[in-house]
Design a protein around this motif. Structure first.
Motif, PDB file in Angstrom:
ATOM      1  N   THR B 367       5.804  -5.457   2.026  1.00  0.00           N
ATOM      2  CA  THR B 367       5.787  -4.104   1.489  1.00  0.00           C
ATOM      3  C   THR B 367       4.471  -3.845   0.768  1.00  0.00           C
ATOM      4  OG1 THR B 367       8.134  -4.450   1.101  1.00  0.00           O
ATOM      5  CG2 THR B 367       7.162  -2.477   0.170  1.00  0.00           C
ATOM      6  N   LEU B 370       1.557  -3.469   3.107  1.00  0.00           N
ATOM      7  CA  LEU B 370       1.481  -2.124   3.698  1.00  0.00           C
ATOM      8  C   LEU B 370       0.836  -1.138   2.727  1.00  0.00           C
ATOM      9  CD1 LEU B 370       4.857  -1.645   5.580  1.00  0.00           C
ATOM     10  CD2 LEU B 370       2.559  -1.473   6.520  1.00  0.00           C
ATOM     11  N   GLY B 371       1.227  -1.228   1.451  1.00  0.00           N
ATOM     12  CA  GLY B 371       0.618  -0.353   0.453  1.00  0.00           C
ATOM     13  C   GLY B 371      -0.873  -0.621   0.322  1.00  0.00           C
ATOM     14  N   ALA B 395       3.352   8.253  -0.317  1.00  0.00           N
ATOM     15  CA  ALA B 395       3.873   7.043   0.332  1.00  0.00           C
ATOM     16  C   ALA B 395       3.068   5.827  -0.108  1.00  0.00           C
ATOM     17  CB  ALA B 395       3.808   7.208   1.852  1.00  0.00           C
ATOM     18  N   HIS B 396       1.737   5.956  -0.107  1.00  0.00           N
ATOM     19  CA  HIS B 396       0.875   4.825  -0.468  1.00  0.00           C
ATOM     20  C   HIS B 396       1.199   4.294  -1.860  1.00  0.00           C
ATOM     21  CE1 HIS B 396      -2.532   2.562  -1.901  1.00  0.00           C
ATOM     22  NE2 HIS B 396      -2.753   3.486  -2.809  1.00  0.00           N
ATOM     23  N   HIS B 398       3.736   4.709  -3.781  1.00  0.00           N
ATOM     24  CA  HIS B 398       5.075   4.157  -3.987  1.00  0.00           C
ATOM     25  C   HIS B 398       5.213   2.789  -3.316  1.00  0.00           C
ATOM     26  CE1 HIS B 398       6.172   8.239  -5.382  1.00  0.00           C
ATOM     27  NE2 HIS B 398       7.055   7.577  -6.106  1.00  0.00           N
ATOM     28  N   TYR B 399       4.490   2.571  -2.219  1.00  0.00           N
ATOM     29  CA  TYR B 399       4.497   1.215  -1.640  1.00  0.00           C
ATOM     30  C   TYR B 399       3.891   0.217  -2.617  1.00  0.00           C
ATOM     31  CZ  TYR B 399       6.416   1.601   3.014  1.00  0.00           C
ATOM     32  OH  TYR B 399       7.300   1.722   4.043  1.00  0.00           O
ATOM     33  N   GLY B 403       6.983  -1.331  -4.089  1.00  0.00           N
ATOM     34  CA  GLY B 403       6.864  -2.578  -3.318  1.00  0.00           C
ATOM     35  C   GLY B 403       6.181  -3.661  -4.114  1.00  0.00           C
ATOM     36  N   HIS B 442      12.246   1.364   2.233  1.00  0.00           N
ATOM     37  CA  HIS B 442      11.459   1.693   3.430  1.00  0.00           C
ATOM     38  C   HIS B 442      11.957   2.974   4.091  1.00  0.00           C
ATOM     39  CE1 HIS B 442       8.655  -1.651   3.640  1.00  0.00           C
ATOM     40  NE2 HIS B 442       9.613  -2.363   3.083  1.00  0.00           N
ATOM     41  N   PHE B 446       8.704   5.136   4.073  1.00  0.00           N
ATOM     42  CA  PHE B 446       7.938   5.080   5.319  1.00  0.00           C
ATOM     43  C   PHE B 446       7.793   6.460   5.953  1.00  0.00           C
ATOM     44  CE2 PHE B 446       6.559   4.147   9.555  1.00  0.00           C
ATOM     45  CZ  PHE B 446       5.538   3.248   9.289  1.00  0.00           C
ATOM     46  N   HIS B 449       4.776   8.703   4.920  1.00  0.00           N
ATOM     47  CA  HIS B 449       3.470   8.601   5.587  1.00  0.00           C
ATOM     48  C   HIS B 449       3.359   9.675   6.664  1.00  0.00           C
ATOM     49  CE1 HIS B 449       3.820   4.225   4.347  1.00  0.00           C
ATOM     50  NE2 HIS B 449       2.596   4.503   3.944  1.00  0.00           N
TER      51      HIS B 449
END
Lengths: 209, 627
Positions: B367, B370-371, B395-396, B398-399, B403, B442, B446, B449
């Motif tokens: 996770t 991905l961020g 999204a970024h 919060h990842y 995450g 997710h 997700f 994004h």
């Protein structure tokens, strides 16, 4: 005679480290240095703001029209001298001489008060010349920076005064010594900031930089 | 056997005063014990996590369908402002300070923090600061200019109510608390380590706490200054940020992000530390590349101060400034990558046990990566012009923040819960909690994004039908409720542990560091005898030598403890009164509040705390394990 001299030196050395003779004292001294690091960031921000905004004078007076260098020089003299008397005080503490310590701290406080008095006179004069807190972004930034510093001096005066009360009551102990030592660190820091204010605000202001 | 009274006589500075027994609530209100303070920090953090979470749920309900009118648009603005503010300042910050308080002194073999009294002041300042921001709802209007409060939108002209004033004053007070906490932990970690605990033998969580404290030390003062100026602008008629009067609104954005970007590392670095502890323990292996982990941590902290412009790429500083900050931002990927590979190599060839903390650590890895990848995408300034202010950015971060930070916290909370409470949580419920959170997370973020790439802007209360945004928003809303279930499962698990949880014992996870050598829950003096440290992972070293525990560095003796005090609470109440009064321009109450604060400080300065001694006979642990 010689053995007596060694004995004096030995007690001298004991006193020399009195502010760091306990863990509590070592924590205080280290923690205070760390705090001064944060204070550097605080004043750096205020200087950055001042340098960004000091050209925005709107219809109010400019730095060149305003600043009265002899008066500021007097304030500088008071504050720089108070750093010296602070050092002499710490020296007296290391010698274990409470009377001398109290005397030098007293002189330091008086010089700090003299500095504040000059600053109050300065601010009142400016206010009469139409340079209030909200006159222009320049005035806001000026009063924020110089006022924050003045607030620091005022706090230092109160702090050292309460320490003098404690020293009068209990003498130089392993408890009190770190407090006095960090108050002196604070006082020197405030002094150093003033050197920068004198240069960046007043000298550069007079020269119209 | 030690002769207690003679021992006490050797400490002429202190006297023996036995503390009175207090009712538990009064004990907590006046405590200076880092463990109790840590528990209260965690409670504050979890409370605002729930508040911020509920605010997020309301927003997700509003965005479930296009052209929805579940909440008014003004309320929506207030919700995203308070969600961001609560989550960063009053959930994440108290949680990191909570875990630092609970664990760092134990990990370095200390009996307390360097400044126990100031520690309590930090807690109560944070507490009243959070309270002040959040009671704005009951005074008519909550702040609605976003957690970054850009000028001029947060100034009087566009935010005429008192909401922003509550925001400014509350954050200021909480910020003082954070600053004091940081100073405290730097002094504690540098000065109070057990004999033999060199800097490069410190556990990774202690290292990351040290670096995060350094970041707080230099990042919070610019915010303090910025908030002061904001307060002057809103309450006292100055023109720092008001462009119409010659002020500079971008100045605030600079001050805010000079604080705001390091803030991300302030909350994520301790989470990295927790992951490092958990991964090493549950792989039964020494942390791979320990030294490079330490250097990566320091490097992240250092470069973290040189990237703030990437929040402001679209302000228009020109290609040169944007390029420099873009490259600095990309550089952070390197030490972070070092960390990720070190975690992977720690697991490589280890005996992995899939306990709940390890599950969160394993969920954290992909996770967070991905961020990080979307972070590198955003750091390319030209591309950022496209992503900027879209849901892609939402999204970024919060990842990164869920995450990275929240998964890290949950790993840490599950890992150290037995140490703090003496009880084990339920493993099955823990796994269920993890899976709900992982899948819910997710599912929520997700699709954001894609919503962002399809053009959905941030901070809008609604969107049009038929432009292809419905499905992503609906998936996000469903995911948000799945996450809410996982938080409920966590609460159930905590309740289970207190009612039915098994006794934990000293070392339930077969762990490696000093905190697992002492009983759970930890006695008030932490260590009856301070331990002697001879390497990294001292408990593991002892186990490898076939010994039960780490050898002591000192004989048994009386232990000096600081006394309880209500003064920190009094100081915070004074500041709260002054803060509330200044918002409404009540000079009398402002002065009164500040006077309460000043008098409490004066009283504390004039009356030295003698403290008290815990004698060896009163140390239950000491009897069993006498040297």
């Amino acid at each position: 005679m010689e053995s007596q001299q060694t004995l004096v030196n030995a007690t001298d050395r004991m006193q020399l480290g009195i502010e760091t003779s306990t863990l509590e004292g070592r924590n205080k001294v280290l923690g205070f240095w760390v705090f001064l690091g944060g204070e550097c960031a605080l004043f750096a921000s205020l200087f950055a703001i001042y340098l960004t905004l000091h050209g925005q004078t709107l219809h109010g007076p400019t730095a060149k029209e305003l600043f009265n260098l002899p008066l500021i020089g007097l304030a500088t003299l008071f504050l720089l001298t108070s750093s010296l008397t602070g050092v002499l005080g710490i020296n007296a503490m290391h010698r274990g001489n409470r009377r001398s310590l109290l005397r030098w701290l007293g002189v330091t406080v008086l010089l700090g008060l003299a500095f504040l008095a000059v600053q109050v006179i300065e601010f009142i004069t400016y206010a009469h010349e139409g340079f209030g807190f909200s006159t222009s972004p320049f005035s806001c930034a000026f009063y924020a920076l110089v006022g924050f510093h003045g607030g620091h001096v005022a706090f230092g005066v109160m702090w050292i005064s309460t320490l003098m009360l404690q020293l009068k009551k209990e003498g130089i102990t392993a408890r009190k010594a770190p407090k006095v030592f960090i108050a002196s660190l604070y006082w020197h820091f405030v002094d150093v900031v003033w050197v920068f204010i004198f240069t960046v605000v007043y000298l550069m202001g007079i020269m119209g930089v | 056997m030690a002769k207690p009274l003679e021992e006490v006589m050797r400490h002429p500075v202190h006297t023996v005063v036995t503390p009175e027994k207090r009712f538990w609530l009064l004990d907590y209100l006046s405590t200076v014990d880092h463990k109790k303070i840590g528990q209260m920090y965690v409670l504050v953090g979890v409370f605002y996590l729930i508040v911020g979470g509920l605010q997020a749920l309301l927003m997700r309900v509003q965005l479930f369908s296009p052209d929805n009118h579940f909440v008014s648009y003004q309320l929506f603005n207030q919700l995203f402002t308070m969600h961001g503010t609560n989550m960063i300042f009053f959930a994440a910050m108290p949680l990191i300070f909570g875990l630092m308080n609970l664990i760092v002194p134990l990990q370095i073999g200390a009996r307390d923090v360097a400044f126990p009294f100031m520690n309590a002041v930090s807690l109560w300042f944070t507490f009243v600061g959070a309270l002040l921001v959040n009671i704005s709802w009951f005074f008519g209007d909550a702040p609605s200019a976003g957690w970054f409060a850009y000028a001029p939108i947060g100034l009087n002209q566009f935010s005429p109510g008192h909401g922003m004033d509550f925001f400014i004053i509350g954050l200021q007070i909480a910020g003082f608390g954070s600053l004091m906490g940081a100073i405290n932990f730097i002094a504690t970690i540098l000065n109070m380590r057990a004999p033999g605990m060199t800097l490069l033998r410190m556990p990774l969580f202690t290292w990351t706490s040290l670096v995060a404290s350094g970041l707080i030390l230099f990042a919070f003062p610019p915010l303090t200054v910025g908030l002061f100026l904001y307060m002057f602008d809103r309450l006292f008629g100055s023109h720092f940020f008001d462009a119409a009067m010659g002020g500079n609104p971008v100045l605030w954005a600079h001050l805010f992000w000079i604080f705001g970007h390091p803030e991300v590392y302030i909350v994520v670095l301790p989470a990295f530390g927790m992951i490092s502890e958990v991964v090493a323990t549950f792989s039964r292996k020494r942390l791979f590349g320990y030294t490079s982990m330490v250097f990566a941590t320091v490097l992240i902290g250092f470069i973290g101060f040189m990237v703030w412009i990437h929040h402001m790429f679209t302000v228009g500083f020109g290609a040169m400034a944007n390029s420099i900050f873009a490259i600095a931002t990309m550089l952070i990927g390197i030490p972070t990558g070092i960390k990720v590979f070190n975690w992977l190599f720690t697991m490589w060839g280890g005996q992995i046990r899939f306990k709940t903390p390890m599950m969160f650590a394993l969920g954290f890895l992909p996770t967070f990566v991905l961020g990080g990848i979307t972070g590198v995408m955003l750091s390319a300034a030209p591309a950022d012009y496209q992503y900027h202010d879209s849901y892609f950015v939402v999204a970024h971060f919060h990842y990164v923040l869920i995450g990275g930070v929240l998964f890290g916290f949950f790993a840490g909370l599950y890992y150290w819960f037995p140490k703090v409470t003496g009880r084990l949580m339920h493993e099955g419920l823990g796994h269920l909690n993890f899976w709900f959170m992982f899948i819910g997370f997710h599912l929520t973020f997700f699709p954001m994004h894609l919503a962002g790439l399809y053009g959905m802007p941030r901070r809008v209360p609604t969107y049009n039908a038929g432009v292809g945004l419905e499905i992503w928003n609906q998936l996000s809303t469903i995911g948000a409720f799945v996450m809410a279930v996982s938080i409920v499962l966590f609460a159930v698990n905590v309740a289970y542990a207190f009612i039915r949880g098994k006794k934990a014992g000293n070392d339930p996870w077969d762990a490696r560091t000093l905190e697992w050598t002492i009983p759970s829950p930890v006695p008030e003096y932490n260590f009856a005898q301070r331990p002697l440290v001879r390497g990294l992972d001292p408990l593991w070293m002892a186990k490898e030598e076939g010994k039960a525990t780490v050898p002591p560095a000192e004989p048994l003796g009386p232990i000096h403890m600081p006394s309880n005090s209500y003064l920190p609470l009094v100081m915070a109440v004074g500041l709260f009164i002054a803060g509330l009064a200044v918002i409404y321009h009540r000079l009398f109450f402002t002065v009164l509040g500040l006077e309460i604060l000043a008098l409490a400080m004066l009283y504390h300065s004039l009356n030295d705390d003698e403290g008290y001694h815990v004698l060896p006979e009163e140390q239950p642990l000491a009897k069993g394990e006498g040297a």
